[in-house]
Design an enzyme around this catalytic site. Structure first.
Site, PDB file in Angstrom:
ATOM      1  CG  HIS A  70      -1.670  -1.387   1.262  1.00 49.63           C
ATOM      2  ND1 HIS A  70      -2.186  -1.633   2.802  1.00 49.63           N
ATOM      3  CD2 HIS A  70      -2.116  -2.023   0.610  1.00 49.63           C
ATOM      4  CE1 HIS A  70      -2.708  -2.544   2.854  1.00 49.63           C
ATOM      5  NE2 HIS A  70      -2.730  -2.966   1.230  1.00 49.63           N
ATOM      6  CE1 TYR A 133      -0.611   2.545  10.078  1.00 50.44           C
ATOM      7  CE2 TYR A 133       0.048   0.484  10.902  1.00 50.44           C
ATOM      8  CZ  TYR A 133      -0.953   1.254  10.413  1.00 50.44           C
ATOM      9  OH  TYR A 133      -2.324   0.911   9.926  1.00 50.44           O
TER      10      TYR A 133
END
Length: 468
Positions: A70, A133
Site C-alpha cells: 500500500h 506506525y
C-alpha cells in the site's frame, strides 16, 4: 531476537528518502525500554520533522501474516513493538526510481521511515507480532492510494514464507500488477492569485510541472474563514501566494485601507494557518515598501522594517506572520513589471504619441520583470534552498524612475531628453487623491539568493522583456 545496545543510527536505502533507523534498546531481567520516536534526536541526525498526528498498531497472531503493498498519501514511521517482520518497500512515486525495491527485517531495535508514495508491506516472522506506525495525516475517504500486488513478477519480492502458504487478505490478493499501477504524484503546488501579473508569469514558469494548480480569487478567496476546508490540504506541498492588494495610493483611503489589510494580512494569516497545520511550504511575496528607504546602501534581508504607508504596513504585517512558519520563503521584491499595463509600456506609449512626461527622479531602485520573479520562486522550491527571507529583484545598475523612462525612450528610437526628472514632492503636488509616501531607496541586496545559484537578469538590458 531484539538487539540491545545499538546506537541511534540512520542508514540510507536504495529508495530515496526511505531510511532505516537503528534504535537504542535498553534491557535487563525485567524486559526492555526504547524511545520509539524521539523528534529532537532523530531530526538532528537528518530525519524529516514529519509531524505525526496518529499512532496505529496492527497485531498479528500467526507467523506468515502478510499485508500490503500500500502506498498511502502520507509519511509513515514504522516500527515493531513485539515480534519480528520481513518488510518490503516499493517506490511507487512518479519519477526515475519508480519500481525500486528495498527489503529488510525489523525487530524492536530497528525502525524505518517510509516517505509518502512508497508502497509498504510486511510479513510476520514470529507469532504475536505488534506492528506499529505513526502517520502524519488522518485517514480520509478522499485520500488517493496506489497499490501493488504482493506477487507482482516485476518487483519479484522474495517472501520468506511463500504467499501461497501465508495469511493474505482477499483484498490484497486483488491489487494490480506493476503495469497497471497508478504512480503517486508529488504533493501539489498551489498558486493563489493566479490571474495577477505574477500569477500569469508563474503559469509560464511552472508550465512543465504536472502537479501545479492555479487558483484565482473567483474560485479561492484566501480571506474567507472557510479556507481551511476548501481543499484536502495534505495533498499540497507548497502554496505560492501571488495574491495581494497592490493599489499603493488607494490603500491610504478608508475603503482601500480595509481592503489592503484584508488581502495582505487576513488572507496571509489564513494561508499560514493552513500551511502550519498541513506541513506545507508557504511562498509569500513581499515588497521594498516594508522599508522607509533612508539607508545609503542596498537593503539586506535582516534589516529592520519601517514602512511609511498603509500598503507597506500591511506587507510588513504579512511578513511577520509568515516568518513564524517552519517552512516558508518570503520573497522580497521591488518595481515589478509584468504582463498588461506597466510603467515601461506606458512610457513607450507616451514616446510614440509625442508626449513628454515628467517622471520622479529621487526614488532609486531596480526593475523586476515578473518572469524573473517567477523564475526565482521556482528556483527556491526546486533547489530546496534554506527556508527564510530572500531579496529578489532584477540585477544591474540601480536607477531612478526618470532614468528608466529615458532608457525606454532611447530603446524606441526617441530622444531621451524629452523626459523631465522631478522630485516626488513636485510630482504629487496638488494630487486630488491621497498619495502614499514611497521609499527613496528601494535597492535590494541580492547576495543571499545569488549564493543559492540564482542570478537575476538585468531588466534594463532588455526593456522589451521587462515589459512582460
Amino acid at each position: 531476537m531484539t538487539v540491545f545496545g545499538r546506537p541511534l543510527t540512520l542508514t540510507s536505502t536504495t529508495i530515496p528518502d526511505l531510511v532505516v533507523v537503528d534504535l537504542p534498546v535498553h534491557g535487563d531481567s525485567r524486559g526492555w525500554f526504547k524511545e520509539n520516536w524521539q523528534r529532537e534526536k532523530m531530526t538532528a541526525l537528518g530525519l524529516p520533522d514529519f509531524g505525526p498526528v496518529q499512532n496505529n498498531i496492527s497485531f498479528n497472531d500467526a507467523v506468515g501474516t502478510t499485508r500490503g503493498i500500500h502506498a498511502e498519501p502520507w509519511d509513515k514511521w514504522v516500527s515493531v513493538a513485539t515480534g519480528r517482520i520481513f518488510g518490503a518497500w516499493v517506490d511507487l512515486r512518479e519519477g526515475p526510481t519508480f519500481g525500486t525495491v528495498y527489503t529488510a527485517e525489523l525487530d524492536p531495535s530497528r525502525a524505518i521511515f517510509v516517505p509518502r508514495g512508497v508502497g509498504n508491506s510486511y510479513q510476520t516472522l514470529e507469532p504475536d507480532t505488534a506492528y506499529t506506525y505513526l502517520v502524519n495525516d488522518h485517514w480520509s475517504p478522499e485520500a488517493r492510494y496506489s497499490f501493488l500486488n504482493l506477487a507482482d513478477e516485476t518487483v519479484a519480492i522474495d517472501w520468506p514464507i511463500p504467499l501461497e502458504e501465508a495469511e493474505v487478505s482477499a483484498k490484497d490478493l486483488e491489487h494490480p500488477r506493476m503495469a497497471d499501477v497508478t504512480p503517486v504524484r508529488p504533493r501539489g503546488v498551489l498558486v493563489v492569485g493566479a490571474d495577477g501579473q505574477l500569477g500569469r508569469a508563474l503559469r509560464v514558469a511552472l508550465a512543465d510541472v504536472n502537479h501545479v494548480e492555479f487558483a484565482a480569487r473567483s474560485n479561492l478567496d484566501v480571506t474567507a474563514p472557510e479556507l481551511v476546508g476548501a481543499r484536502r490540504w495534505r495533498d499540497y506541498g507548497a502554496i505560492i501566494n501571488a495574491a495581494a492588494y497592490t493599489a499603493v495610493d488607494r490603500a491610504e483611503t478608508e475603503e482601500g485601507r480595509r481592503d489592503a489589510w484584508s488581502a495582505n494580512v487576513t488572507g496571509v494569516v489564513n494561508l499560514a494557518r493552513v500551511a502550519a497545520a498541513n506541513g506545507i511550504t508557504l511562498v509569500h511575496v513581499s515588497s521594498d515598501y516594508v522599508f522607509d528607504g533612508t539607508l545609503d546602501r542596498p537593503y539586506r534581508e535582516d534589516d529592520p522594517v519601517c514602512p511609511l504607508g498603509v500598503y507597506g504596513q500591511t506587507k510588513a504585517a504579512g511578513d511577520s506572520v509568515v516568518s513564524t512558519l517552519a517552512r516558508h520563503y518570503i520573497v522580497r521584491t521591488s518595481w515589478v513589471i509584468g504582463a498588461g499595463g506597466n510603467f515601461v509600456r506606458t512610457m513607450a506609449s507616451l514616446a510614440e504619441r509625442g508626449v513628454d512626461p515628467r517622471v520622479v527622479d529621487d526614488q532609486i531602485g531596480r526593475l523586476t520583470p515578473a518572469v524573473e520573479l517567477a523564475r526565482g520562486i521556482r528556483h527556491l522550491l526546486d533547489t530546496e534552498a534554506s527556508f527564510g527571507t530572500y531579496n529578489l529583484s532584477g540585477s544591474g545598475e540601480p536607477v531612478s524612475w526618470a532614468e528608466v523612462a529615458r532608457r525606454v525612450f532611447a530603446a524606441g528610437g526617441h530622444d531621451p531628453t524629452r523626459v523631465t526628472g522631478v522630485s516626488s514632492e513636485e510630482y504629487f503636488a496638488g494630487s486630488p487623491v491621497p498619495v502614499s509616501p514611497r521609499p527613496r531607496n528601494s535597492v535590494l541586496d541580492l547576495s543571499k539568493i545569488e549564493a543559492t545559484g540564482f542570478l537575476a537578469a538585468d531588466a534594463l538590458a532588455d526593456l522589451e522583456r521587462s515589459a512582460g
